[in-house]
Design a protein around this motif. Structure first.
Motif, PDB file in Angstrom:
ATOM      1  N   HIS A 152       0.872  -1.169   0.000  1.00 39.12           N
ATOM      2  CA  HIS A 152       0.000   0.000   0.000  1.00 39.12           C
ATOM      3  C   HIS A 152       0.910   1.221   0.000  1.00 39.12           C
ATOM      4  CE1 HIS A 152      -3.337   2.503   2.175  1.00 39.12           C
ATOM      5  NE2 HIS A 152      -3.083   2.924   0.950  1.00 39.12           N
ATOM      6  N   ILE A 153       0.943   1.952  -1.108  1.00 33.35           N
ATOM      7  CA  ILE A 153       1.906   3.037  -1.251  1.00 33.35           C
ATOM      8  C   ILE A 153       1.267   4.270  -1.884  1.00 33.35           C
ATOM      9  CG2 ILE A 153       3.864   1.447  -1.491  1.00 33.35           C
ATOM     10  CD1 ILE A 153       3.814   1.963  -4.504  1.00 33.35           C
ATOM     11  N   ASP A 154       1.913   5.401  -1.706  1.00 29.08           N
ATOM     12  CA  ASP A 154       1.651   6.579  -2.522  1.00 29.08           C
ATOM     13  C   ASP A 154       2.982   7.284  -2.744  1.00 29.08           C
ATOM     14  OD1 ASP A 154       2.227   8.105  -0.278  1.00 29.08           O
ATOM     15  OD2 ASP A 154       0.166   8.727   0.075  1.00 29.08           O
ATOM     16  N   VAL A 155       3.001   8.248  -3.644  1.00 25.74           N
ATOM     17  CA  VAL A 155       4.269   8.851  -4.052  1.00 25.74           C
ATOM     18  C   VAL A 155       4.893   9.672  -2.931  1.00 25.74           C
ATOM     19  CG1 VAL A 155       3.225  10.943  -5.008  1.00 25.74           C
ATOM     20  CG2 VAL A 155       5.395  10.089  -5.946  1.00 25.74           C
ATOM     21  N   ASP A 156       4.080  10.184  -2.006  1.00 27.43           N
ATOM     22  CA  ASP A 156       4.612  10.997  -0.914  1.00 27.43           C
ATOM     23  C   ASP A 156       5.183  10.154   0.224  1.00 27.43           C
ATOM     24  OD1 ASP A 156       3.942  13.515  -2.049  1.00 27.43           O
ATOM     25  OD2 ASP A 156       1.855  13.174  -1.515  1.00 27.43           O
ATOM     26  N   GLY A 157       4.751   8.909   0.337  1.00 23.31           N
ATOM     27  CA  GLY A 157       5.230   8.066   1.430  1.00 23.31           C
ATOM     28  C   GLY A 157       6.267   7.056   1.020  1.00 23.31           C
ATOM     29  N   CYS A 158       6.449   6.885  -0.270  1.00 23.77           N
ATOM     30  CA  CYS A 158       7.354   5.860  -0.782  1.00 23.77           C
ATOM     31  C   CYS A 158       8.491   6.515  -1.569  1.00 23.77           C
ATOM     32  CB  CYS A 158       6.573   4.893  -1.678  1.00 23.77           C
ATOM     33  SG  CYS A 158       7.562   3.585  -2.407  1.00 23.77           S
ATOM     34  N   GLU A 159       9.722   6.346  -1.080  1.00 26.66           N
ATOM     35  CA  GLU A 159      10.876   6.897  -1.781  1.00 26.66           C
ATOM     36  C   GLU A 159      11.118   6.138  -3.089  1.00 26.66           C
ATOM     37  OE1 GLU A 159      14.246   6.788   0.747  1.00 26.66           O
ATOM     38  OE2 GLU A 159      13.319   7.955   2.354  1.00 26.66           O
ATOM     39  N   ASN A 160      11.609   6.847  -4.092  1.00 28.65           N
ATOM     40  CA  ASN A 160      11.913   6.228  -5.389  1.00 28.65           C
ATOM     41  C   ASN A 160      10.727   5.400  -5.885  1.00 28.65           C
ATOM     42  OD1 ASN A 160      14.612   7.239  -5.275  1.00 28.65           O
ATOM     43  ND2 ASN A 160      15.133   5.558  -3.888  1.00 28.65           N
ATOM     44  N   PHE A 161       9.592   6.079  -6.027  1.00 26.40           N
ATOM     45  CA  PHE A 161       8.324   5.415  -6.321  1.00 26.40           C
ATOM     46  C   PHE A 161       8.419   4.470  -7.517  1.00 26.40           C
ATOM     47  CE2 PHE A 161       4.273   5.293  -8.550  1.00 26.40           C
ATOM     48  CZ  PHE A 161       3.369   4.982  -7.551  1.00 26.40           C
ATOM     49  N   ASP A 162       8.949   4.953  -8.636  1.00 23.98           N
ATOM     50  CA  ASP A 162       9.009   4.144  -9.854  1.00 23.98           C
ATOM     51  C   ASP A 162       9.842   2.879  -9.629  1.00 23.98           C
ATOM     52  OD1 ASP A 162       7.808   6.438 -10.627  1.00 23.98           O
ATOM     53  OD2 ASP A 162       9.218   6.951 -12.225  1.00 23.98           O
ATOM     54  N   HIS A 163      10.992   3.066  -9.032  1.00 18.81           N
ATOM     55  CA  HIS A 163      11.901   1.942  -8.777  1.00 18.81           C
ATOM     56  C   HIS A 163      11.250   0.942  -7.823  1.00 18.81           C
ATOM     57  CE1 HIS A 163      15.345  -0.158  -6.876  1.00 18.81           C
ATOM     58  NE2 HIS A 163      15.885  -0.061  -8.090  1.00 18.81           N
ATOM     59  N   TYR A 164      10.534   1.437  -6.834  1.00 12.81           N
ATOM     60  CA  TYR A 164       9.894   0.551  -5.859  1.00 12.81           C
ATOM     61  C   TYR A 164       8.848  -0.331  -6.529  1.00 12.81           C
ATOM     62  CZ  TYR A 164       8.049  -0.835  -1.280  1.00 12.81           C
ATOM     63  OH  TYR A 164       7.663  -1.554  -0.166  1.00 12.81           O
ATOM     64  N   VAL A 165       8.053   0.246  -7.418  1.00 17.45           N
ATOM     65  CA  VAL A 165       7.036  -0.530  -8.132  1.00 17.45           C
ATOM     66  C   VAL A 165       7.688  -1.593  -9.017  1.00 17.45           C
ATOM     67  CG1 VAL A 165       5.210  -0.431  -9.874  1.00 17.45           C
ATOM     68  CG2 VAL A 165       5.310   1.306  -8.078  1.00 17.45           C
ATOM     69  N   LEU A 166       8.720  -1.191  -9.748  1.00 17.95           N
ATOM     70  CA  LEU A 166       9.351  -2.104 -10.705  1.00 17.95           C
ATOM     71  C   LEU A 166      10.181  -3.189 -10.030  1.00 17.95           C
ATOM     72  CD1 LEU A 166      10.554   0.477 -13.391  1.00 17.95           C
ATOM     73  CD2 LEU A 166       8.569  -1.031 -13.533  1.00 17.95           C
ATOM     74  N   GLU A 167      10.975  -2.796  -9.024  1.00 18.00           N
ATOM     75  CA  GLU A 167      11.949  -3.717  -8.450  1.00 18.00           C
ATOM     76  C   GLU A 167      11.471  -4.441  -7.193  1.00 18.00           C
ATOM     77  OE1 GLU A 167      14.779  -4.490  -9.961  1.00 18.00           O
ATOM     78  OE2 GLU A 167      14.145  -3.166 -11.597  1.00 18.00           O
ATOM     79  N   THR A 168      10.553  -3.836  -6.449  1.00 19.39           N
ATOM     80  CA  THR A 168      10.091  -4.462  -5.213  1.00 19.39           C
ATOM     81  C   THR A 168       8.735  -5.128  -5.405  1.00 19.39           C
ATOM     82  OG1 THR A 168      11.301  -2.857  -3.865  1.00 19.39           O
ATOM     83  CG2 THR A 168       9.530  -4.078  -2.786  1.00 19.39           C
ATOM     84  N   VAL A 169       7.763  -4.374  -5.860  1.00 18.01           N
ATOM     85  CA  VAL A 169       6.407  -4.924  -5.998  1.00 18.01           C
ATOM     86  C   VAL A 169       6.352  -5.976  -7.099  1.00 18.01           C
ATOM     87  CG1 VAL A 169       3.997  -4.372  -6.457  1.00 18.01           C
ATOM     88  CG2 VAL A 169       5.405  -2.771  -5.142  1.00 18.01           C
ATOM     89  N   ASN A 170       6.810  -5.630  -8.284  1.00 20.14           N
ATOM     90  CA  ASN A 170       6.715  -6.559  -9.412  1.00 20.14           C
ATOM     91  C   ASN A 170       7.541  -7.830  -9.216  1.00 20.14           C
ATOM     92  OD1 ASN A 170       4.905  -5.153 -10.966  1.00 20.14           O
ATOM     93  ND2 ASN A 170       6.415  -4.297 -12.372  1.00 20.14           N
ATOM     94  N   LYS A 171       8.662  -7.709  -8.499  1.00 23.08           N
ATOM     95  CA  LYS A 171       9.561  -8.863  -8.353  1.00 23.08           C
ATOM     96  C   LYS A 171       9.291  -9.669  -7.084  1.00 23.08           C
ATOM     97  CE  LYS A 171      13.272  -6.990 -11.236  1.00 23.08           C
ATOM     98  NZ  LYS A 171      14.713  -6.637 -11.329  1.00 23.08           N
ATOM     99  N   ASP A 172       8.245  -9.311  -6.364  1.00 27.17           N
ATOM    100  CA  ASP A 172       7.872 -10.075  -5.169  1.00 27.17           C
ATOM    101  C   ASP A 172       6.953 -11.219  -5.599  1.00 27.17           C
ATOM    102  OD1 ASP A 172       6.884 -11.100  -2.790  1.00 27.17           O
ATOM    103  OD2 ASP A 172       6.682  -9.136  -1.844  1.00 27.17           O
TER     104      ASP A 172
END
Length: 366
Positions: free
Chosen positions: A139-159
């Motif tokens: 559960h994220i938003d751009v103000d609470g999650c650092e490096n938003f794009d990278h987090y979606v691609l590398e953390t969320v998608n690869k989990d």
């Protein structure tokens, strides 16, 4: 009194005692205690990593018998940081903390942190190393999650265990001339919504909480396979008709929100499904503000489309999609069947505040 060596107990009595304790705190006592908890193979029914502008936490629910939340705060956000007297260590990092037991088997650890994302990452890795976490939600938003794009691609998608991503959050706004507050969806940057729609893995359910604004383009949203929309005033009947989603859930954040799709439009949608024009949909849920009694909704549905008595002889386990049967576990609301022209059968559940529609897809193979 002689000390009681908990870790020397056989597995079964150890498990019975441990389940009456804060098992997360117990697991942090030592590597030996962590491995003892790991051997219990406790399964988290829900595991949520939240990083939004007004909340940073890791949440876990184990088999409806234990609930655990680990919240993170900047030291400047806390009135009395000296009250955080406990010390928990994970991978060499010390968390200055305070533990709260909200109710039986509902534990909460609050910790001070200068870096939310790194702290949350250490905590979630420790928990996932110790417990079986197969139903992961971010559960994220751009103000609470650092490096938003990278987090979606590398953390969320690869989990590999990620089932859901929720984008955006709700805020509490004071009611006029009242001491009470109401929930409202926070604003969403349309660019970030577009980015998630373009890059999120197809098999991850997407929840959009909020309004992306007038500049948002809807072409990608209607193609999401699993989609949930909160505060959906911007989501129109035309979006519903054009949607290619298999699972679509539309819900207002609070009861004051205006209805985005009318009951008459829902009936038209069902007629379109009967005619074979909505072939993608398997599950549709609409939390409505139609301000009608359940009987009124039921009567309008049965008068607007041809229905039949719900077939109770169906065995849900014989079908690929038994989501509707799960939705009926805790309600006595009436069910009706409708049949498409090609013979496909679906069921409709009329809840006072929710309308469920589920297609009984073809039986799965052996």
């Amino acid at each position: 009194m002689k000390p009681f060596f908990l870790l020397k107990l056989p597995h079964i009595p150890f498990k019975e005692i441990a389940m009456n304790l804060n098992v997360v705190a117990l697991a942090m006592c030592s590597e030996k205690s962590r491995k003892a908890i790991e051997l219990m193979k406790l399964k988290a029914k829900q595991f949520v990593i939240t990083q939004v502008f007004n909340e940073h936490r890791v949440y876990m629910a184990i088999n409806n018998v234990l609930w655990f939340t680990w919240r993170l705060f900047f030291p400047s956000e806390v009135a009395n940081p000296e009250d955080f007297t406990e010390r928990f260590t994970i991978d060499g990092k010390v968390f200055q903390s305070i533990t709260i037991e909200n109710r039986d088997f509902a534990y909460e650890i609050c910790s001070l942190s200068e870096n939310y994302q790194k702290s949350a990452d250490s905590i979630q890795k420790f928990i996932r190393k110790t417990f079986v976490c197969q139903n992961v939600k971010y559960h994220i938003d751009v103000d609470g999650c650092e490096n938003f794009d990278h987090y979606v691609l590398e953390t969320v998608n690869k989990d590999p265990e990620c089932k859901t991503l929720e984008l955006g959050t709700t805020i509490y706004v004071p009611l006029e001339n009242s001491e009470y507050k109401t929930r409202e969806a926070g604003p969403l940057n349309p660019w970030h919504v577009e980015f998630v729609l373009s890059n999120l893995n197809e098999n991850i359910e997407l929840i959009i909480s909020g309004d992306p604004g007038d500049d948002f383009r809807y072409t990608k949203i209607i193609s999401r396979k699993f989609l949930v929309i909160y505060s959906p005033q911007w989501f129109t009947y035309q979006n519903l008709v054009e949607s290619k989603s298999e699972k679509l859930y539309i819900s207002s954040v609070n009861e004051r929100d205006e209805t985005c799709i009318t009951l008459e439009e829902i009936i038209s949608y069902f007629k379109s499904w009967i005619d074979g024009k909505q072939t993608s949909i398997l599950c549709l849920a609409v939390r409505n503000n139609w301000k009608l009694h359940r009987e009124e909704v039921f009567n309008k549905l049965t008068n607007g489309i041809e229905t039949s008595v719900f077939d109770e002889r169906r065995n849900a386990s014989d079908y690929k999609n038994n989501w509707l049967s799960k939705a009926t576990e805790h309600t006595n609301c009436p069910l009706i069947d409708i049949r498409a022209n090609d013979g496909t059968v679906a069921s409709i559940l009329c809840n006072p505040n929710m309308l469920f529609f589920g297609v009984w897809s073809k039986p799965s193979g052996p």
